[in-house]
Design a protein around this motif. Structure first.
Motif, PDB file in Angstrom:
ATOM      1  N   ALA A   1      15.559 -15.777 -11.254  1.00  0.00           N
ATOM      2  CA  ALA A   1      14.425 -15.707 -10.577  1.00  0.00           C
ATOM      3  C   ALA A   1      14.022 -14.805  -9.947  1.00  0.00           C
ATOM      4  O   ALA A   1      13.084 -14.310  -9.362  1.00  0.00           O
ATOM      5  CB  ALA A   1      13.812 -17.161 -10.401  1.00  0.00           C
ATOM      6  N   LEU A   2      15.206 -14.327  -8.957  1.00  0.00           N
ATOM      7  CA  LEU A   2      15.240 -13.827  -7.673  1.00  0.00           C
ATOM      8  C   LEU A   2      14.533 -12.154  -7.970  1.00  0.00           C
ATOM      9  O   LEU A   2      13.898 -11.923  -7.089  1.00  0.00           O
ATOM     10  CB  LEU A   2      16.603 -13.432  -7.137  1.00  0.00           C
ATOM     11  N   PRO A   3      14.719 -11.414  -8.821  1.00  0.00           N
ATOM     12  CA  PRO A   3      13.993 -10.145  -9.061  1.00  0.00           C
ATOM     13  C   PRO A   3      12.678 -10.182  -9.453  1.00  0.00           C
ATOM     14  O   PRO A   3      11.974  -9.368  -8.803  1.00  0.00           O
ATOM     15  CB  PRO A   3      15.034  -9.457 -10.249  1.00  0.00           C
ATOM     16  N   GLY A   4      12.407 -11.276 -10.156  1.00  0.00           N
ATOM     17  CA  GLY A   4      11.133 -11.322 -10.317  1.00  0.00           C
ATOM     18  C   GLY A   4      10.262 -11.797  -9.117  1.00  0.00           C
ATOM     19  O   GLY A   4       8.871 -11.324  -9.066  1.00  0.00           O
ATOM     20  N   GLN A   5      10.833 -12.520  -8.277  1.00  0.00           N
ATOM     21  CA  GLN A   5      10.070 -12.816  -6.899  1.00  0.00           C
ATOM     22  C   GLN A   5       9.914 -11.642  -6.101  1.00  0.00           C
ATOM     23  O   GLN A   5       8.890 -11.594  -5.403  1.00  0.00           O
ATOM     24  CB  GLN A   5      10.914 -13.969  -6.193  1.00  0.00           C
ATOM     25  N   GLN A   6      11.122 -10.956  -6.114  1.00  0.00           N
ATOM     26  CA  GLN A   6      11.056  -9.658  -5.237  1.00  0.00           C
ATOM     27  C   GLN A   6       9.759  -8.607  -5.832  1.00  0.00           C
ATOM     28  O   GLN A   6       9.115  -8.098  -5.038  1.00  0.00           O
ATOM     29  CB  GLN A   6      12.270  -9.045  -5.168  1.00  0.00           C
ATOM     30  N   LEU A   7       9.849  -8.631  -6.890  1.00  0.00           N
ATOM     31  CA  LEU A   7       8.823  -7.642  -7.683  1.00  0.00           C
ATOM     32  C   LEU A   7       7.519  -8.232  -7.334  1.00  0.00           C
ATOM     33  O   LEU A   7       6.378  -7.552  -6.877  1.00  0.00           O
ATOM     34  CB  LEU A   7       9.050  -7.738  -9.325  1.00  0.00           C
ATOM     35  N   ASN A   8       7.040  -9.521  -7.171  1.00  0.00           N
ATOM     36  CA  ASN A   8       5.980  -9.866  -7.009  1.00  0.00           C
ATOM     37  C   ASN A   8       5.348  -9.943  -5.709  1.00  0.00           C
ATOM     38  O   ASN A   8       4.549  -9.692  -5.116  1.00  0.00           O
ATOM     39  CB  ASN A   8       5.891 -11.631  -7.324  1.00  0.00           C
ATOM     40  N   ARG A   9       6.634  -9.980  -4.704  1.00  0.00           N
ATOM     41  CA  ARG A   9       6.355  -9.648  -3.217  1.00  0.00           C
ATOM     42  C   ARG A   9       5.993  -7.998  -2.956  1.00  0.00           C
ATOM     43  O   ARG A   9       4.981  -7.931  -2.190  1.00  0.00           O
ATOM     44  CB  ARG A   9       7.570 -10.044  -2.581  1.00  0.00           C
ATOM     45  N   LEU A  10       6.698  -7.517  -3.833  1.00  0.00           N
ATOM     46  CA  LEU A  10       6.426  -5.945  -3.658  1.00  0.00           C
ATOM     47  C   LEU A  10       4.974  -5.754  -4.156  1.00  0.00           C
ATOM     48  O   LEU A  10       4.075  -4.932  -3.508  1.00  0.00           O
ATOM     49  CB  LEU A  10       7.342  -5.128  -4.372  1.00  0.00           C
ATOM     50  N   ARG A  11       4.387  -6.453  -5.172  1.00  0.00           N
ATOM     51  CA  ARG A  11       3.198  -6.274  -5.951  1.00  0.00           C
ATOM     52  C   ARG A  11       2.332  -6.737  -4.800  1.00  0.00           C
ATOM     53  O   ARG A  11       1.228  -6.067  -4.476  1.00  0.00           O
ATOM     54  CB  ARG A  11       3.077  -6.984  -6.972  1.00  0.00           C
ATOM     55  N   ASP A  12       2.607  -7.917  -4.190  1.00  0.00           N
ATOM     56  CA  ASP A  12       1.625  -8.468  -3.469  1.00  0.00           C
ATOM     57  C   ASP A  12       1.326  -7.441  -2.152  1.00  0.00           C
ATOM     58  O   ASP A  12       0.323  -7.434  -1.673  1.00  0.00           O
ATOM     59  CB  ASP A  12       2.067  -9.839  -3.046  1.00  0.00           C
ATOM     60  N   ALA A  13       2.403  -7.096  -1.649  1.00  0.00           N
ATOM     61  CA  ALA A  13       2.442  -6.242  -0.456  1.00  0.00           C
ATOM     62  C   ALA A  13       1.778  -4.913  -0.741  1.00  0.00           C
ATOM     63  O   ALA A  13       0.915  -4.327  -0.044  1.00  0.00           O
ATOM     64  CB  ALA A  13       3.941  -5.955  -0.192  1.00  0.00           C
ATOM     65  N   GLY A  14       2.011  -4.646  -1.968  1.00  0.00           N
ATOM     66  CA  GLY A  14       1.068  -3.312  -2.374  1.00  0.00           C
ATOM     67  C   GLY A  14      -0.370  -3.611  -2.469  1.00  0.00           C
ATOM     68  O   GLY A  14      -1.192  -2.721  -1.964  1.00  0.00           O
ATOM     69  N   THR A  15      -0.704  -4.676  -2.830  1.00  0.00           N
ATOM     70  CA  THR A  15      -2.169  -5.170  -3.049  1.00  0.00           C
ATOM     71  C   THR A  15      -2.522  -5.352  -1.760  1.00  0.00           C
ATOM     72  O   THR A  15      -3.977  -4.847  -1.447  1.00  0.00           O
ATOM     73  CB  THR A  15      -2.076  -6.372  -3.693  1.00  0.00           C
ATOM     74  N   ALA A  16      -1.813  -5.964  -0.839  1.00  0.00           N
ATOM     75  CA  ALA A  16      -2.349  -6.207   0.651  1.00  0.00           C
ATOM     76  C   ALA A  16      -2.428  -4.893   1.243  1.00  0.00           C
ATOM     77  O   ALA A  16      -3.545  -4.582   1.994  1.00  0.00           O
ATOM     78  CB  ALA A  16      -1.352  -7.161   1.284  1.00  0.00           C
ATOM     79  N   GLY A  17      -1.503  -3.797   1.016  1.00  0.00           N
ATOM     80  CA  GLY A  17      -1.426  -2.690   1.652  1.00  0.00           C
ATOM     81  C   GLY A  17      -2.927  -1.598   1.188  1.00  0.00           C
ATOM     82  O   GLY A  17      -3.415  -1.083   2.075  1.00  0.00           O
TER      83      GLY A  17
END
Length: 134
Positions: free
Chosen positions: A95-111
């Motif tokens: 699950a860790l890679p998927g969680q990291q990808l979601n954090r990056l997506r969320d960070a991109g969306t927030a950015g």
């Protein structure tokens, strides 16, 4: 046909021959405190003492089997817990890679949202300067 005298002689011989067994049975019962406590059988009752000894040994064997079964069940539960812990660790690693990808997506969306907000603010400031603050 057996005469009374020979019958009496055989009976006495059986009693005398049974005497070592009686001593051995009493010694064996005293060696096992659980059986010695429950010794209510008279010393002359060989069959009763043997029956009592058999019951005592059966109880000891049952207690041993119960202990072995309980120990085996505890070992099985321990192994099952280790297997479950391993599965949880593997699931977490998967699950860790998927969680990291979601954090990056969320960070991109927030950015992106911050950049859009900054752009809107900048356009509003520029428009205000061009119009003279009106």
């Amino acid at each position: 046909m057996m005469s009374r005298t020979s019958f009496l002689a055989l009976t006495l011989a059986g009693l005398v021959a049974g005497a070592p067994f009686a001593a051995t049975g009493a010694h064996a019962a005293s060696a096992d405190p659980a059986c010695a406590r429950n010794s209510a059988t008279p010393s002359w009752d060989v069959a009763g003492r043997l029956s009592q000894r058999e019951n005592c040994l059966n109880n000891r064997a049952q207690a041993y089997r119960d202990g072995a079964t309980q120990s085996a069940q505890q070992r099985v539960q321990g192994v099952q817990q280790q297997v479950q812990n391993g599965r949880d660790a593997v699931d977490g690693a998967r699950a860790l890679p998927g969680q990291q990808l979601n954090r990056l997506r969320d960070a991109g969306t927030a950015g992106r949202s911050q950049l859009n907000a900054l752009g809107q603010t900048s356009r509003a400031n520029a428009a205000s300067m061009l119009t003279g603050g009106l």
